[in-house]
Design an enzyme around this catalytic site. Structure first.
Site, PDB file in Angstrom:
ATOM      1  N   SER A   1      35.189  35.961  31.579  1.00  0.00           N
ATOM      2  CA  SER A   1      34.629  35.292  32.746  1.00  0.00           C
ATOM      3  C   SER A   1      34.479  33.800  32.425  1.00  0.00           C
ATOM      4  O   SER A   1      35.471  33.148  32.106  1.00  0.00           O
ATOM      5  CB  SER A   1      33.317  35.939  33.155  1.00  0.00           C
ATOM      6  OG  SER A   1      32.954  35.560  34.460  1.00  0.00           O
TER       7      SER A   1
ATOM      8  N   ASP B   1      40.020  42.957  39.984  1.00  0.00           N
ATOM      9  CA  ASP B   1      39.102  41.831  39.826  1.00  0.00           C
ATOM     10  C   ASP B   1      39.347  40.838  40.950  1.00  0.00           C
ATOM     11  O   ASP B   1      40.376  40.169  40.989  1.00  0.00           O
ATOM     12  CB  ASP B   1      39.318  41.163  38.463  1.00  0.00           C
ATOM     13  CG  ASP B   1      38.324  40.048  38.190  1.00  0.00           C
ATOM     14  OD1 ASP B   1      37.450  39.797  39.047  1.00  0.00           O
ATOM     15  OD2 ASP B   1      38.421  39.427  37.115  1.00  0.00           O
TER      16      ASP B   1
ATOM     17  N   HIS C   1      36.284  43.186  37.244  1.00  0.00           N
ATOM     18  CA  HIS C   1      35.936  42.094  36.334  1.00  0.00           C
ATOM     19  C   HIS C   1      35.454  42.634  34.986  1.00  0.00           C
ATOM     20  O   HIS C   1      35.377  41.885  34.014  1.00  0.00           O
ATOM     21  CB  HIS C   1      34.845  41.240  36.992  1.00  0.00           C
ATOM     22  CG  HIS C   1      34.713  39.853  36.448  1.00  0.00           C
ATOM     23  ND1 HIS C   1      35.757  38.964  36.367  1.00  0.00           N
ATOM     24  CD2 HIS C   1      33.636  39.189  35.951  1.00  0.00           C
ATOM     25  CE1 HIS C   1      35.334  37.824  35.860  1.00  0.00           C
ATOM     26  NE2 HIS C   1      34.061  37.926  35.590  1.00  0.00           N
TER      27      HIS C   1
END
Length: 678
Positions: free
Chosen positions: A536, A618, A650
């Site tokens: 991320s 995602d 994600h």
């Protein structure tokens, strides 16, 4: 006599469970661990009830049973309360002597003392969650239904023949987190409970409101609550407006449970987030968490209270520079129990409801769940970097008493690493904290796994993880180093805010200085043999390091990271996040704010071998960002590898995928560091 701390209790449990010949922790061990859910206490404080997840490796999934512990008996051991192999029993709630729970798209009940489960509801269609009223005569259910649905009865729309499968949209959200918008909203419905059952499809509580309650994708039961008398429901909801992805304006609404009246917005004056409404046991005061700045999802949460008779509102923790994560009232309505990040820990605190005075109740460890009994019993679920969740009774003066050792057998024979903390002067001459995780029994220097957390408003804190587990990297022979760079939580709101418009600035400086500080302080770290890894925002930083710190690492692991800020600005779903982080405007309004920290601008400098990982589901940082990074690496002739999970978002959540993830990541790192294979 000095009372034992959480760390000493944990160490004692490990010693008692560990035979003479110990071994290192592996991902196979982690995926087999039992996982306890949030604690639930009976009103008299005698019974502790929870859902416990076991991994079905063959089916590649988790399955759930209900467990209980008699807290009135010294030395009592946990026993199963409900464990039907054909059902997943989850989400327990204790009302009086009855435990309610979910299984097979229905709500069930069972006596807390044990007995035959009884099905409570019979409506058709799935649902997201429930809460039984404290009075026991109503149940609140939230479920995805068409906006304005009067009951839980699912829609029966039929498409004409040969209509096609294309979806059409007229406004955002088009997709959110890992799901495409399907025209439904999470809505509230109430059903009466008569003689232990709630028949029928219930009645919508706020059909005229267009929004999701609880909020999506992560809102849950904490956003919906009953008044103590069971007559009023309080809930958080974001009314979408024209462009919902720009708004963080959740409001607190109240609505009568049985009168059919319209809901009332209690926080309409605040255009930022208001959430987690909770009424005091005496019914006089509503508490909730409030942010101040619209559009900022990581603003400080301040504990706020409202006198329900007069409407007077007070921000109780305005002077306490910590952001509260959860809250519960004490039984006497004179204080509240809250959790908040605090310098690499997530303790439990008590807040005085009269003056806002804050008292810390736990020391080391990450408090992940809290249950408060009517007689003042406090039980928490707590974990650390070297231990998964177990339950503890909280006493005075930061004393905790261990109640369970759920994974004693699973962890027997495993030698956990040691954790050493350090601090240094980082960017802006601020004190920055980090930790180093050392493999137990390591001789000589070990290669470094330099892990960068996501968020970016998060923390590499003292908590257990099933996805990025520092103990697993230590078990594979790496010394793991993590730094809480500017933007991290637990150090005051100004430190958290410092990353805005500064993604590649102060955080990179902190990481550079932090790695130097760690290798200077800990001689067992091999400073010349390090790999960097992150997901991320941490994945963004890996792409940024490729171009801005290209000569430091032997390899990089980048998971779901931003590669091109321009594409990200138009592809992501929650626009408020990306726009706030780059100054508050859209890309077309201020492109330089995005391009200043854009990794794609420095691809010509990329040379560090990189493993790229992404999930096709995602939608936060779409998989196209990973494909683009891999393309850049391949065109630059940089050694690289791409791992794509078609069924992950994600995060990597499925047991088999988790094992594959660790095999690929550790294999990549071993290849470039020369770390011996296991």
């Amino acid at each position: 006599m000095k009372k034992p701390s959480f760390a000493s209790l944990l160490a004692l449990a490990v010693v008692l469970a560990t035979p003479a010949a110990a071994r290192q922790l592996s991902i196979d061990d982690v995926t087999r661990l039992s996982r306890v859910g949030a604690p639930a206490l009976s009103s008299d404080g005698r019974w502790l009830v929870w859902a416990q997840r076991e991994t079905d490796v063959a089916a590649d999934r988790g399955r759930y049973d209900l467990w209980k512990l008699d807290l009135s008996r010294a030395g009592a051991q946990p026993v199963k309360l409900v464990a039907d192999p054909q059902r997943d029993e989850n989400d327990p709630q204790v009302i009086g002597t009855t435990v309610y729970f979910t299984a097979n798209d229905a709500i069930w009940s069972v006596p807390v003392a044990g007995g035959e489960p009884r099905r409570v509801t019979d409506f058709k269609g799935g649902f997201g969650g429930y809460k039984v009223a404290p009075s026991g005569d109503r149940v609140l259910v939230w479920a995805d239904r068409r906006p304005g649905a009067p009951t839980l009865e699912p829609a029966t729309d039929k498409k004409p023949a040969n209509a096609g499968v294309g979806r059409t949209y007229d406004q955002l959200f088009v997709r959110h987190w890992d799901a495409w918008a399907d025209g439904t909203r999470s809505q509230l419905f109430v059903l009466p409970i008569v003689d232990g059952v709630a028949r029928g499809n219930g009645r919508a509580l706020a059909p005229a409101l267009l929004g999701d309650t609880p909020s999506k994708p992560f809102g849950g039961a904490e956003e919906v609550n009953w008044s103590p008398d069971g007559r009023t429901v309080y809930f958080a909801l974001r009314e979408p407006g024209r462009i919902e992805p720009l708004s963080t304006n959740l409001d607190i609404f109240s609505v009568p449970a049985d009168a059919g009246a319209a809901p009332v917005n209690l926080t309409g004056a605040n255009k930022a987030t208001d959430t987690q409404p909770t009424v005091s046991p005496d019914g006089r005061t509503l508490a909730w968490l409030a942010m101040r700045r619209p559009g900022y999802e990581a603003d400080r949460f301040v504990l706020t209270v409202r006198d329900l008779a007069t409407g007077k509102t007070v921000s109780l923790t305005e002077r306490w520079d910590r952001s509260i994560a959860s809250l519960q009232w004490a039984p006497d309505s004179r204080s509240l129990y809250v959790t908040a990040d605090d310098v690499q820990e997530t303790p439990l605190f008590r807040v005085d409801a009269a003056n806002g005075q804050v008292t810390r109740l736990t020391a080391e460890g990450h408090v992940s769940g809290v249950a408060v009994g009517a007689r003042g019993a406090i039980v928490v679920a707590m974990n650390s970097l070297t231990a998964p969740d177990d339950f503890y009774r909280v006493g005075a003066a930061r004393n905790v008493a261990r109640l369970t050792s759920v994974n004693a057998a699973n962890l027997a024979g495993i030698d956990m690493p040691t954790v050493e903390r350090f601090s240094f002067k980082g960017a802006n001459d601020d004190t920055v904290w980090g930790y180093a995780v050392r493999p137990q029994g390591a001789a000589g220097k070990v290669p470094i796994a330099f892990m960068v957390h996501g968020g970016p408003q998060g923390s590499s804190n003292n908590s257990w993880s099933y996805r990025w587990n520092p103990a697993v990297f230590a078990g594979a022979g790496y010394g793991l180093v993590a730094v809480d760079f500017h933007g991290s939580t637990g150090y005051g709101q100004a430190f958290t805010d410092a990353i805005r418009n500064n993604w590649g600035g102060w955080p990179l400086e902190d990481l550079q200085k932090g790695l130097a500080a760690a290798t200077g302080q800990f001689a067992w770290l091999d400073a010349d043999n390090a790999c960097a890894l992150g997901a991320s925002y941490g994945g963004y930083m890996m792409n940024w390091i490729e171009g801005r710190w290209p000569d430091r690492f032997k390899c990089i692991v980048q998971h779901d990271g931003v590669f091109d800020a321009r594409a990200m600005a138009y592809e992501t779903e929650e626009l408020w996040f990306d726009e706030w982080e780059h100054g508050g405007k859209a890309y077309f309004e201020d492109p330089q704010a995005f391009e200043k920290w854009n990794p794609v601008q420095y691809v010509d400098r990329w040379k560090t071998p990189q493993l790229v990982i992404t999930g096709e589901k995602d939608f936060r940082i779409p998989y196209t960002q990973g494909l683009a990074a891999f393309t850049a690496l391949q065109r630059r002739d940089v050694p690289s590898r791409l791992l794509v999970f078609p069924n992950e978002n994600h995060w990597v959540l499925k047991p088999a995928n988790s094992r594959q993830w660790y095999r690929e990541v550790l294999g990549w790192m071993d290849r470039w560091t020369g770390n011996p294979p296991r």
